[in-house]
Write a protein that holds these residues in place. Structure first.
Motif, PDB file in Angstrom:
ATOM      1  N   SER A   1       0.826  -1.214   0.000  1.00 42.70           N
ATOM      2  CA  SER A   1       0.000   0.000   0.000  1.00 42.70           C
ATOM      3  C   SER A   1       0.856   1.258   0.000  1.00 42.70           C
ATOM      4  O   SER A   1       0.550   2.239  -0.677  1.00 42.70           O
ATOM      5  CB  SER A   1      -0.932   0.003   1.219  1.00 42.70           C
ATOM      6  OG  SER A   1      -0.198   0.112   2.422  1.00 42.70           O
ATOM      7  N   GLY A   2       1.966   1.232   0.756  1.00 43.71           N
ATOM      8  CA  GLY A   2       2.854   2.387   0.800  1.00 43.71           C
ATOM      9  C   GLY A   2       3.493   2.662  -0.546  1.00 43.71           C
ATOM     10  O   GLY A   2       3.632   3.821  -0.958  1.00 43.71           O
ATOM     11  N   SER A   3       3.861   1.601  -1.248  1.00 48.99           N
ATOM     12  CA  SER A   3       4.459   1.765  -2.583  1.00 48.99           C
ATOM     13  C   SER A   3       3.461   2.373  -3.563  1.00 48.99           C
ATOM     14  O   SER A   3       3.803   3.255  -4.354  1.00 48.99           O
ATOM     15  CB  SER A   3       4.941   0.412  -3.105  1.00 48.99           C
ATOM     16  OG  SER A   3       5.940  -0.129  -2.283  1.00 48.99           O
ATOM     17  N   VAL A   4       2.217   1.889  -3.504  1.00 48.78           N
ATOM     18  CA  VAL A   4       1.181   2.415  -4.403  1.00 48.78           C
ATOM     19  C   VAL A   4       0.911   3.894  -4.107  1.00 48.78           C
ATOM     20  O   VAL A   4       0.850   4.725  -5.020  1.00 48.78           O
ATOM     21  CB  VAL A   4      -0.130   1.602  -4.259  1.00 48.78           C
ATOM     22  CG1 VAL A   4      -1.264   2.271  -5.021  1.00 48.78           C
ATOM     23  CG2 VAL A   4       0.079   0.185  -4.771  1.00 48.78           C
ATOM     24  N   LEU A   5       0.757   4.235  -2.818  1.00 53.43           N
ATOM     25  CA  LEU A   5       0.477   5.623  -2.442  1.00 53.43           C
ATOM     26  C   LEU A   5       1.640   6.544  -2.786  1.00 53.43           C
ATOM     27  O   LEU A   5       1.428   7.648  -3.316  1.00 53.43           O
ATOM     28  CB  LEU A   5       0.170   5.698  -0.946  1.00 53.43           C
ATOM     29  CG  LEU A   5      -0.151   7.097  -0.385  1.00 53.43           C
ATOM     30  CD1 LEU A   5      -1.333   7.724  -1.111  1.00 53.43           C
ATOM     31  CD2 LEU A   5      -0.410   7.023   1.123  1.00 53.43           C
ATOM     32  N   SER A   6       2.861   6.114  -2.515  1.00 57.30           N
ATOM     33  CA  SER A   6       4.019   6.958  -2.814  1.00 57.30           C
ATOM     34  C   SER A   6       4.179   7.157  -4.321  1.00 57.30           C
ATOM     35  O   SER A   6       4.524   8.251  -4.780  1.00 57.30           O
ATOM     36  CB  SER A   6       5.300   6.346  -2.230  1.00 57.30           C
ATOM     37  OG  SER A   6       5.586   5.091  -2.817  1.00 57.30           O
ATOM     38  N   SER A   7       3.891   6.118  -5.112  1.00 61.45           N
ATOM     39  CA  SER A   7       3.970   6.239  -6.572  1.00 61.45           C
ATOM     40  C   SER A   7       2.926   7.234  -7.090  1.00 61.45           C
ATOM     41  O   SER A   7       3.215   8.059  -7.957  1.00 61.45           O
ATOM     42  CB  SER A   7       3.757   4.872  -7.237  1.00 61.45           C
ATOM     43  OG  SER A   7       4.771   3.973  -6.875  1.00 61.45           O
ATOM     44  N   TRP A   8       1.712   7.151  -6.547  1.00 60.87           N
ATOM     45  CA  TRP A   8       0.651   8.070  -6.969  1.00 60.87           C
ATOM     46  C   TRP A   8       1.020   9.493  -6.605  1.00 60.87           C
ATOM     47  O   TRP A   8       0.865  10.418  -7.422  1.00 60.87           O
ATOM     48  CB  TRP A   8      -0.675   7.689  -6.300  1.00 60.87           C
ATOM     49  CG  TRP A   8      -1.819   8.546  -6.776  1.00 60.87           C
ATOM     50  CD1 TRP A   8      -2.594   8.345  -7.874  1.00 60.87           C
ATOM     51  CD2 TRP A   8      -2.288   9.760  -6.169  1.00 60.87           C
ATOM     52  NE1 TRP A   8      -3.530   9.355  -7.992  1.00 60.87           N
ATOM     53  CE2 TRP A   8      -3.360  10.232  -6.959  1.00 60.87           C
ATOM     54  CE3 TRP A   8      -1.900  10.473  -5.036  1.00 60.87           C
ATOM     55  CZ2 TRP A   8      -4.053  11.401  -6.649  1.00 60.87           C
ATOM     56  CZ3 TRP A   8      -2.583  11.631  -4.723  1.00 60.87           C
ATOM     57  CH2 TRP A   8      -3.656  12.086  -5.524  1.00 60.87           C
ATOM     58  N   TRP A   9       1.525   9.703  -5.403  1.00 59.59           N
ATOM     59  CA  TRP A   9       1.908  11.043  -4.966  1.00 59.59           C
ATOM     60  C   TRP A   9       3.069  11.581  -5.794  1.00 59.59           C
ATOM     61  O   TRP A   9       3.100  12.750  -6.159  1.00 59.59           O
ATOM     62  CB  TRP A   9       2.280  11.026  -3.488  1.00 59.59           C
ATOM     63  CG  TRP A   9       1.257  11.700  -2.618  1.00 59.59           C
ATOM     64  CD1 TRP A   9       0.426  12.721  -2.977  1.00 59.59           C
ATOM     65  CD2 TRP A   9       0.957  11.401  -1.254  1.00 59.59           C
ATOM     66  NE1 TRP A   9      -0.373  13.079  -1.916  1.00 59.59           N
ATOM     67  CE2 TRP A   9      -0.072  12.279  -0.850  1.00 59.59           C
ATOM     68  CE3 TRP A   9       1.459  10.484  -0.334  1.00 59.59           C
ATOM     69  CZ2 TRP A   9      -0.594  12.281   0.441  1.00 59.59           C
ATOM     70  CZ3 TRP A   9       0.938  10.482   0.940  1.00 59.59           C
ATOM     71  CH2 TRP A   9      -0.078  11.366   1.319  1.00 59.59           C
ATOM     72  N   ARG A  10       4.041  10.722  -6.079  1.00 59.57           N
ATOM     73  CA  ARG A  10       5.194  11.165  -6.867  1.00 59.57           C
ATOM     74  C   ARG A  10       4.740  11.594  -8.255  1.00 59.57           C
ATOM     75  O   ARG A  10       5.146  12.645  -8.763  1.00 59.57           O
ATOM     76  CB  ARG A  10       6.221  10.040  -6.968  1.00 59.57           C
ATOM     77  CG  ARG A  10       7.494  10.453  -7.717  1.00 59.57           C
ATOM     78  CD  ARG A  10       8.554   9.371  -7.647  1.00 59.57           C
ATOM     79  NE  ARG A  10       8.168   8.164  -8.348  1.00 59.57           N
ATOM     80  CZ  ARG A  10       7.832   7.024  -7.754  1.00 59.57           C
ATOM     81  NH1 ARG A  10       7.836   6.933  -6.439  1.00 59.57           N
ATOM     82  NH2 ARG A  10       7.496   5.957  -8.462  1.00 59.57           N
ATOM     83  N   GLN A  11       3.870  10.802  -8.888  1.00 60.25           N
ATOM     84  CA  GLN A  11       3.352  11.142 -10.207  1.00 60.25           C
ATOM     85  C   GLN A  11       2.526  12.409 -10.159  1.00 60.25           C
ATOM     86  O   GLN A  11       2.635  13.276 -11.026  1.00 60.25           O
ATOM     87  CB  GLN A  11       2.511   9.983 -10.747  1.00 60.25           C
ATOM     88  CG  GLN A  11       1.924  10.213 -12.134  1.00 60.25           C
ATOM     89  CD  GLN A  11       2.987  10.379 -13.206  1.00 60.25           C
ATOM     90  OE1 GLN A  11       4.059   9.777 -13.098  1.00 60.25           O
ATOM     91  NE2 GLN A  11       2.725  11.181 -14.216  1.00 60.25           N
ATOM     92  N   HIS A  12       1.701  12.538  -9.141  1.00 66.29           N
ATOM     93  CA  HIS A  12       0.847  13.714  -8.989  1.00 66.29           C
ATOM     94  C   HIS A  12       1.689  14.973  -8.794  1.00 66.29           C
ATOM     95  O   HIS A  12       1.399  16.018  -9.379  1.00 66.29           O
ATOM     96  CB  HIS A  12      -0.091  13.516  -7.790  1.00 66.29           C
ATOM     97  CG  HIS A  12      -1.118  14.596  -7.641  1.00 66.29           C
ATOM     98  ND1 HIS A  12      -2.133  14.787  -8.553  1.00 66.29           N
ATOM     99  CD2 HIS A  12      -1.284  15.537  -6.673  1.00 66.29           C
ATOM    100  CE1 HIS A  12      -2.888  15.813  -8.161  1.00 66.29           C
ATOM    101  NE2 HIS A  12      -2.386  16.277  -7.018  1.00 66.29           N
ATOM    102  N   THR A  13       2.745  14.857  -7.985  1.00 67.87           N
ATOM    103  CA  THR A  13       3.636  15.999  -7.746  1.00 67.87           C
ATOM    104  C   THR A  13       4.352  16.389  -9.022  1.00 67.87           C
ATOM    105  O   THR A  13       4.484  17.566  -9.346  1.00 67.87           O
ATOM    106  CB  THR A  13       4.667  15.649  -6.649  1.00 67.87           C
ATOM    107  OG1 THR A  13       3.972  15.272  -5.468  1.00 67.87           O
ATOM    108  CG2 THR A  13       5.565  16.844  -6.354  1.00 67.87           C
ATOM    109  N   THR A  14       4.814  15.382  -9.777  1.00 68.72           N
ATOM    110  CA  THR A  14       5.511  15.654 -11.043  1.00 68.72           C
ATOM    111  C   THR A  14       4.595  16.365 -12.030  1.00 68.72           C
ATOM    112  O   THR A  14       5.001  17.311 -12.708  1.00 68.72           O
ATOM    113  CB  THR A  14       6.019  14.332 -11.661  1.00 68.72           C
ATOM    114  OG1 THR A  14       6.867  13.673 -10.728  1.00 68.72           O
ATOM    115  CG2 THR A  14       6.783  14.599 -12.943  1.00 68.72           C
ATOM    116  N   GLU A  15       3.336  15.930 -12.108  1.00 67.03           N
ATOM    117  CA  GLU A  15       2.380  16.570 -13.018  1.00 67.03           C
ATOM    118  C   GLU A  15       2.111  18.011 -12.615  1.00 67.03           C
ATOM    119  O   GLU A  15       2.025  18.899 -13.465  1.00 67.03           O
ATOM    120  CB  GLU A  15       1.069  15.777 -13.019  1.00 67.03           C
ATOM    121  CG  GLU A  15       1.169  14.433 -13.720  1.00 67.03           C
ATOM    122  CD  GLU A  15      -0.114  13.628 -13.607  1.00 67.03           C
ATOM    123  OE1 GLU A  15      -1.045  14.095 -12.906  1.00 67.03           O
ATOM    124  OE2 GLU A  15      -0.188  12.537 -14.200  1.00 67.03           O
TER     125      GLU A  15
END
Length: 324
Positions: A296-310
């Motif tokens: 779950s942490g990997s999924v959430l961190s990936s989503w946040w990283r992508q969202h921040t990059t966008e």
């Protein structure tokens, strides 16, 4: 040393998959790790000694300079997760060792994986590490108190023994690590390159030992219910952690750090204490939590990283207003 560091980086990338595979191996071949079960406290000591080696005087100075977010984040961790664990035990009518195991992992300090997730999510890693250090140092006091408060109705809690054990297993290795870092900082910097690999191997060994000790009881009607409970426990910790960061008016990177610090537990400590002071089945929730919170942490961190990059991309490429 560089080769070992590369192996550590590779294991970090595939750690969740390795955990699942190793757990499966020990379920079908319990002899592989059954001998480790009596020695899990030593493995945890190695992990926490490594954590101490990564801490410096600057880390503790940072707590003194910015105490409010660190203290409030630690309070949030020790208030939210134990209460959610107790609430889930009531909702799902858990009793005995299963209930104790769920509450035990909920009462543990924040997990070492949280700092990795905060880094990947572009969160405030310094705040994350500070909360992790403070919550871990407070564990000898908070863990027996919370277990007695929430789980005392299910089994007798050896509070004094838990306090002394947690002090010995958690605080002493961390303090020794900090002392060694302070006295031999150059050598410690070199050792830190291989610490991720050592910690990952130790965590895998603890998980293997728990699966081996419980291979006959993992898929009974009682323990099967642990899986959705553990998943809900972890996921239910993220949301209030983030909301709490918003309520105390932290910036987005700090909110991310608080989210991971609240929702991710030191499940290795939970499994070790469960094996030592309760029946082996009490370690099952901690072991499942260890697998699930990495997913779950990997999924959430990936989503946040992508969202921040966008967001950054949109900001950089936004048209500039012409005021002429």
């Amino acid at each position: 040393m560089q080769a070992v560091s590369k192996v550590g980086n590779w294991m970090s990338k595939w750690f969740t998959l390795l955990v699942i595979l190793w757990a499966a191996v020990n379920y079908f071949l319990p002899q592989a790790s059954l001998w480790i079960a009596p020695n899990t406290s030593y493995l945890l000591g190695i992990i926490l000694f490594g954590m101490g080696l990564t801490l410096s005087k600057e880390d503790f100075a940072r707590i003194l300079k910015r105490p409010v977010p660190v203290i409030l984040g630690t309070v949030a961790h020790y208030v939210i997760m134990p209460f959610i664990a107790f609430l889930l035990c009531q909702i799902f009518h858990l009793t005995g060792a299963t209930a104790v195991g769920v509450i035990l992992v909920g009462s543990c300090p924040s997990g070492t994986s949280s700092s990795v997730m905060a880094y990947l999510a572009k969160g405030d890693v310094a705040l994350d590490v500070s909360i992790e250090a403070l919550s871990t140092l407070l564990a000898p006091i908070m863990l027996p108190f919370l277990l007695q408060f929430y789980a005392g109705r299910y089994v007798a809690i050896p509070t004094t023994s838990l306090f002394l054990s947690t002090l010995k297993i958690v605080v002493i290795p961390i303090v020794l690590g900090v002392v060694v870092h302070s006295l031999f900082s150059k050598q410690a910097a070199k050792v830190n390159l291989v610490l991720p690999l050592i910690s990952q191997i130790a965590i895998l060994a603890i998980i293997g030992a728990v699966f081996a000790a419980n291979h006959d009881d993992l898929f009974t009607a009682q323990t099967a219910l642990v899986i959705p409970v553990v998943m809900l426990h972890n996921l239910s910790g993220y949301a209030p952690g983030y909301v709490f960061g918003h309520l105390i008016r932290l910036h987005q990177p700090q909110r991310k750090a608080i989210t991971f610090e609240v929702g991710m537990q030191d499940s290795s400590l939970g499994a070790t204490l469960a094996m030592k002071y309760f029946v082996p089945a009490a370690a099952i929730p901690s072991t499942i939590f260890s697998i699930w919170h990495n997913i779950s942490g990997s999924v959430l961190s990936s989503w946040w990283r992508q969202h921040t990059t966008e967001e950054v991309h949109k900001t950089v490429n936004a048209p500039v207003a012409n005021n002429n």
